[in-house]
Design a protein around this motif. Sequence first.
Motif, PDB file in Angstrom:
ATOM      1  N   ASN A 156       1.187 -14.466 -22.808  1.00 28.27           N
ATOM      2  CA  ASN A 156       1.692 -15.176 -21.614  1.00 28.27           C
ATOM      3  C   ASN A 156       2.308 -14.194 -20.622  1.00 28.27           C
ATOM      4  O   ASN A 156       3.388 -14.450 -20.064  1.00 28.27           O
ATOM      5  CB  ASN A 156       2.719 -16.242 -22.002  1.00 28.27           C
ATOM      6  N   THR A 157       1.628 -13.106 -20.414  1.00 25.54           N
ATOM      7  CA  THR A 157       2.141 -12.027 -19.573  1.00 25.54           C
ATOM      8  C   THR A 157       1.129 -11.665 -18.500  1.00 25.54           C
ATOM      9  O   THR A 157      -0.072 -11.580 -18.776  1.00 25.54           O
ATOM     10  CB  THR A 157       2.472 -10.795 -20.423  1.00 25.54           C
ATOM     11  N   VAL A 158       1.648 -11.448 -17.297  1.00 22.41           N
ATOM     12  CA  VAL A 158       0.822 -10.986 -16.187  1.00 22.41           C
ATOM     13  C   VAL A 158       1.314  -9.607 -15.772  1.00 22.41           C
ATOM     14  O   VAL A 158       2.512  -9.309 -15.884  1.00 22.41           O
ATOM     15  CB  VAL A 158       0.863 -11.979 -15.006  1.00 22.41           C
ATOM     16  N   TYR A 159       0.388  -8.780 -15.319  1.00 20.46           N
ATOM     17  CA  TYR A 159       0.694  -7.405 -14.927  1.00 20.46           C
ATOM     18  C   TYR A 159       0.244  -7.161 -13.486  1.00 20.46           C
ATOM     19  O   TYR A 159      -0.694  -7.788 -13.006  1.00 20.46           O
ATOM     20  CB  TYR A 159      -0.020  -6.415 -15.848  1.00 20.46           C
ATOM     21  N   LEU A 160       0.908  -6.221 -12.859  1.00 19.06           N
ATOM     22  CA  LEU A 160       0.467  -5.762 -11.541  1.00 19.06           C
ATOM     23  C   LEU A 160       0.489  -4.243 -11.561  1.00 19.06           C
ATOM     24  O   LEU A 160       1.561  -3.638 -11.579  1.00 19.06           O
ATOM     25  CB  LEU A 160       1.367  -6.294 -10.429  1.00 19.06           C
ATOM     26  N   GLN A 161      -0.686  -3.659 -11.585  1.00 23.90           N
ATOM     27  CA  GLN A 161      -0.824  -2.212 -11.517  1.00 23.90           C
ATOM     28  C   GLN A 161      -0.863  -1.806 -10.057  1.00 23.90           C
ATOM     29  O   GLN A 161      -1.735  -2.268  -9.319  1.00 23.90           O
ATOM     30  CB  GLN A 161      -2.093  -1.753 -12.231  1.00 23.90           C
ATOM     31  N   MET A 162       0.081  -0.977  -9.660  1.00 24.98           N
ATOM     32  CA  MET A 162       0.189  -0.571  -8.263  1.00 24.98           C
ATOM     33  C   MET A 162      -0.036   0.931  -8.168  1.00 24.98           C
ATOM     34  O   MET A 162       0.722   1.719  -8.751  1.00 24.98           O
ATOM     35  CB  MET A 162       1.570  -0.937  -7.710  1.00 24.98           C
ATOM     36  N   ASN A 163      -1.079   1.319  -7.457  1.00 26.83           N
ATOM     37  CA  ASN A 163      -1.436   2.725  -7.306  1.00 26.83           C
ATOM     38  C   ASN A 163      -1.278   3.171  -5.858  1.00 26.83           C
ATOM     39  O   ASN A 163      -1.253   2.348  -4.938  1.00 26.83           O
ATOM     40  CB  ASN A 163      -2.876   2.959  -7.756  1.00 26.83           C
ATOM     41  N   ASN A 164      -1.190   4.479  -5.679  1.00 23.00           N
ATOM     42  CA  ASN A 164      -1.064   5.054  -4.341  1.00 23.00           C
ATOM     43  C   ASN A 164       0.036   4.350  -3.534  1.00 23.00           C
ATOM     44  O   ASN A 164      -0.182   3.913  -2.400  1.00 23.00           O
ATOM     45  CB  ASN A 164      -2.398   4.968  -3.605  1.00 23.00           C
ATOM     46  N   LEU A 165       1.190   4.259  -4.132  1.00 25.06           N
ATOM     47  CA  LEU A 165       2.289   3.542  -3.494  1.00 25.06           C
ATOM     48  C   LEU A 165       2.789   4.276  -2.256  1.00 25.06           C
ATOM     49  O   LEU A 165       2.765   5.515  -2.195  1.00 25.06           O
ATOM     50  CB  LEU A 165       3.426   3.339  -4.490  1.00 25.06           C
ATOM     51  N   LYS A 166       3.225   3.485  -1.285  1.00 26.70           N
ATOM     52  CA  LYS A 166       3.692   4.003  -0.004  1.00 26.70           C
ATOM     53  C   LYS A 166       5.125   3.553   0.230  1.00 26.70           C
ATOM     54  O   LYS A 166       5.545   2.527  -0.326  1.00 26.70           O
ATOM     55  CB  LYS A 166       2.795   3.478   1.116  1.00 26.70           C
ATOM     56  N   PRO A 167       5.872   4.264   1.054  1.00 29.39           N
ATOM     57  CA  PRO A 167       7.247   3.818   1.335  1.00 29.39           C
ATOM     58  C   PRO A 167       7.315   2.380   1.843  1.00 29.39           C
ATOM     59  O   PRO A 167       8.280   1.666   1.539  1.00 29.39           O
ATOM     60  CB  PRO A 167       7.712   4.815   2.404  1.00 29.39           C
ATOM     61  N   GLU A 168       6.284   1.938   2.539  1.00 28.28           N
ATOM     62  CA  GLU A 168       6.288   0.560   3.047  1.00 28.28           C
ATOM     63  C   GLU A 168       6.027  -0.479   1.960  1.00 28.28           C
ATOM     64  O   GLU A 168       6.006  -1.668   2.226  1.00 28.28           O
ATOM     65  CB  GLU A 168       5.268   0.387   4.181  1.00 28.28           C
ATOM     66  N   ASP A 169       5.811  -0.037   0.731  1.00 26.23           N
ATOM     67  CA  ASP A 169       5.713  -0.951  -0.403  1.00 26.23           C
ATOM     68  C   ASP A 169       7.074  -1.226  -1.029  1.00 26.23           C
ATOM     69  O   ASP A 169       7.162  -1.939  -2.039  1.00 26.23           O
ATOM     70  CB  ASP A 169       4.786  -0.381  -1.478  1.00 26.23           C
ATOM     71  N   THR A 170       8.125  -0.681  -0.445  1.00 24.98           N
ATOM     72  CA  THR A 170       9.481  -0.876  -0.963  1.00 24.98           C
ATOM     73  C   THR A 170       9.963  -2.280  -0.671  1.00 24.98           C
ATOM     74  O   THR A 170      10.185  -2.652   0.480  1.00 24.98           O
ATOM     75  CB  THR A 170      10.438   0.152  -0.344  1.00 24.98           C
ATOM     76  N   PHE A 171      10.079  -3.075  -1.743  1.00 24.56           N
ATOM     77  CA  PHE A 171      10.504  -4.470  -1.658  1.00 24.56           C
ATOM     78  C   PHE A 171      11.012  -4.923  -3.025  1.00 24.56           C
ATOM     79  O   PHE A 171      10.857  -4.209  -4.023  1.00 24.56           O
ATOM     80  CB  PHE A 171       9.323  -5.386  -1.301  1.00 24.56           C
ATOM     81  N   VAL A 172      11.528  -6.139  -3.066  1.00 25.42           N
ATOM     82  CA  VAL A 172      11.716  -6.841  -4.327  1.00 25.42           C
ATOM     83  C   VAL A 172      10.427  -7.604  -4.613  1.00 25.42           C
ATOM     84  O   VAL A 172       9.911  -8.305  -3.742  1.00 25.42           O
ATOM     85  CB  VAL A 172      12.914  -7.809  -4.282  1.00 25.42           C
TER      86      VAL A 172
END
Length: 115
Positions: free
Chosen positions: A76-92
């Motif tokens: 019952n788990t979901v994942y989010l793989q985030m690659n090539n992160l950018k400063p504009e991806d800074t959020f909650v």
Amino acid sequence: QVQLVESGGGLVQAGGSLRLSCAASGNIRSINNMGWYRQPPGKQRDFLASITSGGIATYADSVKGRFTISRDNAKNTVYLQMNNLKPEDTFVYYCTHASALGTYWGQGTQVTVSS
């Protein structure tokens, strides 16, 4: 009721990767949709990606090609793989779980990308 616990957020340098996890517990229906949103300060939450219990994924145009959603129904788990992160991806970042019982949200996990 469904409880969601997110993990995996943190501080990463630009170009780096993070993998968020969200574990659901409680009254889990076999047919459900789990997803990820993020929220800019003072604004509404923005949709990022979702995945059905059958494995069909949908993405916002802004993250296509960089973020990948997946799930493990046995956990019952979901994942989010985030690659090539950018400063504009800074959020909650928030996890969500939707079924016939309603829509539930996690408490959020902070992702900070330094330049």
